[in-house]
Scaffold this active site. Structure first.
Site, PDB file in Angstrom:
ATOM      1  N   CYS A  26       0.866  -1.176   0.000  1.00 57.40           N
ATOM      2  CA  CYS A  26       0.000   0.000   0.000  1.00 57.40           C
ATOM      3  C   CYS A  26       0.900   1.222   0.000  1.00 57.40           C
ATOM      4  CB  CYS A  26      -0.960  -0.021   1.189  1.00 57.40           C
ATOM      5  SG  CYS A  26      -0.132  -0.067   2.798  1.00 57.40           S
ATOM      6  N   HIS A 551      17.223 -18.242  21.522  1.00 58.98           N
ATOM      7  CA  HIS A 551      16.655 -18.919  20.344  1.00 58.98           C
ATOM      8  C   HIS A 551      17.021 -20.395  20.422  1.00 58.98           C
ATOM      9  CE1 HIS A 551      15.870 -19.958  16.146  1.00 58.98           C
ATOM     10  NE2 HIS A 551      15.217 -18.804  16.041  1.00 58.98           N
TER      11      HIS A 551
END
Length: 630
Positions: A26, A551
């Site tokens: 957009c 992680h």
């Protein structure tokens, strides 16, 4: 960062080409539909130079770029090797996109259809508005050749909207867009419009046809395009390849076109009118209340990406009623962001903060608010609140004066022509001027007086550069943070991790552990900022602002949480040594994924130097000092 590198990093961190189901853009955002949102490295993307933030809403993964989004979009699609936008979807991987709920699917459809023509809608609306001004000021008359030509340029998009929307909808639904455009053309064919205008009655094979004026209509052609996509695919399956070139378009146009005139068109035309009437009925219950509420909350709706759900309603008001009071209210919220950024610019002592706030205010004045929102209002929080207060008051003024917009398109200063009644300047234009001015001044004053405080240079710079993660407070920096080992195992440098995002330091400085124990503990006192949906990663923020990511394993996001038992939740306060998770490393290894666990300071740029306090390739117990962060 150059756009080539930025595009490459975005593709990699959204999960690679195999995780992208659809892509469009957009005015300021890349809008991905991902097959698995949890595979995206959101914090990494947020920290990329050139990315303002990431918003996940309405079933889309939205990467906010700003004014250069079109250039980045073109580079992304170029690197993908084909267009993922405008309705094309990635079927190469053979893995379907996750099924969304009905609302998210609706938003996805509307975004895909409307986004490609938003700029064109704005341009056409401005032309029409300026012509209204020219006739009101007696500069032109409707009989002048200049007026006739310019009116054709401005009005053609709205008159032939079914053709243009038909083409865009065809691409979104993976149909032949020329077929759906042709069906849209039939809806506005001159003889059909003439028959409707004359009140003639038509029949098809003895069946009465309910005629309607489909010029400027939106919903009938969208549904017709969806029907065409189904009909076209059915005939492609049934007809031999040698017959498809001619007979698939032939049968699709005939079947869909007849259904559209007999069933789809009349039903959706009635729905459009009912929707417009319902919108006005709600608005008329209390225009001022509607103005205050919408003016105060609209930019919050924009942040979550939900504003696209309102677009068909706003366009439908214009095409059905020929005006829209709702969008008139929403426009003042843009000026509220202008004032918030301007207030920060006027009060800030830091040149860096001023260099962000000043251009952001100008950008918002031109109708693009993302730099103001993500660069100023949200990072400092209070300016966003002040903008909401000012927007609510401005919206109330707009509604109280009965302002209307007579076109759909530009926002901010570019919206001015859209408030001009084609019959001449009326109260709507004066309401636009008064409400906009009040909103800007009020937002500026509120922000200057109550919404912004100058901080020490280091804190100010950090706030300007970083949008704090959702749900976490902005934490003050102290002299340093000790990071204690979370997992018993062998410590190795990040450079030895078999993942480029970690090994090259793209996500920040730190270390990695090859675990020898299943338990993962808190490395310091702090707050849980994020727990990944797939449970493979936990982000924790220390009391002095160090953001640490644990992680667990490499690419273990693909295991969808199976090996992990998470013991904490987001926004929970934790103490050093508290159990965060239990990981089944054997299961991870059995599925051919690495158990190496990177531990990353994701805001490393704000906390230099960062020093590893243990010798690499040595076994380290939990609770031992492993990292010193300034």
């Amino acid at each position: 960062m150059d756009k080539h590198t930025l595009a490459k990093d975005i593709i990699r961190n959204v999960g690679g080409i195999e995780n992208i189901g659809h892509l469009e853009h957009c005015v300021t955002r890349l809008r991905f539909t991902l097959k698995d949102d949890s595979a995206a490295q959101t914090e990494t993307i947020k920290n990329l130079d050139g990315v303002m933030t990431v918003v996940q809403s309405g079933g889309q993964y939205q990467v906010v770029i700003g004014n250069k989004v079109k250039e980045v979009y073109q580079e992304v699609t170029s690197q993908l090797g084909r267009s993922f936008g405008s309705g094309d979807s990635n079927s190469a991987a053979g893995e379907p996109v996750k099924k969304k709920n009905l609302f998210n699917r609706f938003v996805d459809v509307i975004v895909g259809i409307i986004s490609p023509i938003l700029g064109l809608l704005a341009a056409a609306g401005i032309i029409k508005g300026l012509l209204g001004l020219a006739t009101a000021m007696k500069w032109l008359t409707a009989a002048d050749g200049t007026y006739i030509l310019l009116n054709a340029l401005g009005d053609s998009l709205f008159y032939f909207l079914p053709i243009i929307i038909g083409f865009s909808a065809g691409r979104k639904f993976n149909a032949n867009p020329f077929i759906t455009a042709a069906i849209g053309g039939a809806l506005v064919y001159p003889n059909i419009i003439a028959a409707y205008s004359a009140g003639d009655s038509l029949t098809f094979a003895g069946i009465p046809v309910v005629l309607a004026n489909y010029t400027s209509s939106l919903f009938p052609i969208i549904l017709a395009a969806w029907v065409a996509s189904k009909v076209e695919k059915w005939f492609e399956r049934k007809l031999a390849a040698s017959l498809q070139l001619i007979f698939v378009p032939l049968f699709t146009i005939l079947v869909t076109g007849i259904l559209t005139f007999l069933v789809v068109g009349p039903i959706l035309s009635a729905f459009s009118q009912e929707l417009a009437d319902a919108t006005m009925a709600i608005y008329n219950l209390s225009p001022v209340v509607a103005g205050v509420v919408l003016g105060a909350l609209w930019q919050l709706i924009v942040i979550f990406g939900l504003h696209y759900a309102f677009i068909p309603v706003l366009i439908n008001n214009i095409t059905t009623l020929h005006y829209d009071p709702v969008n008139a209210i929403l426009n003042v919220t843009v000026f509220a962001q202008v004032g918030a950024a301007l207030g920060v610019f006027l009060k800030a002592k830091s040149l860096k903060v001023r260099s962000i706030a000043g251009p952001a205010a100008l950008s918002a004045l031109m109708g693009v608010t993302e730099p103001a929102i993500y660069g100023v209002s949200l990072p400092y929080k209070k300016p966003f609140v002040m903008a909401g207060i000012a927007g609510g008051i401005g919206g109330g003024i707009t509604a109280l004066m009965g302002a209307r917009m007579y076109g759909f398109g530009g926002t901010g200063a570019f919206a001015a022509p859209l408030f001009i009644n084609p019959d001449g300047v009326d109260v709507s234009f004066y309401a636009f001027l008064i409400a906009s001015a009040v909103t800007v001044v009020l937002a500026t004053l509120l922000t200057y007086l109550f919404g912004f405080k100058n901080k020490p240079e280091t804190a100010t710079a950090a706030a300007a550069d970083t949008v704090p993660p959702a749900g976490t407070a902005a934490l003050a920096r102290a002299n340093g943070t000790a990071v204690y080992n979370s997992i018993r195992g062998m410590v190795i440098p990040l450079s030895e991790v078999n993942d480029e995002a970690f090994s090259r330091g793209a996500m920040g400085s730190g270390f990695a552990v090859i675990p020898s124990d299943s338990k993962v503990y808190a490395p310091f006192d702090g707050t849980i900022a994020t727990v990944a949906n797939s449970k493979h990663a936990i982000a924790i923020i220390s009391e002095d602002g160090v953001e640490l990511l644990i992680h667990m394993g490499i690419n273990t996001v693909k295991l969808k949480g199976a090996p992990f038992d998470i013991k904490v939740q987001e926004n929970e306060a934790v103490k050093k040594g508290q159990l965060l998770a239990v990981a089944d490393w054997d299961m991870i290894a059995a599925n051919n994924y690495e158990i190496t666990t990177p531990v990353i300071v994701t805001n490393s740029a704000e906390h230099q130097p960062i020093e590893l306090k243990v010798e690499p390739h040595h076994e380290v117990q939990t609770g031992g000092l492993v990292l010193s962060v300034n």
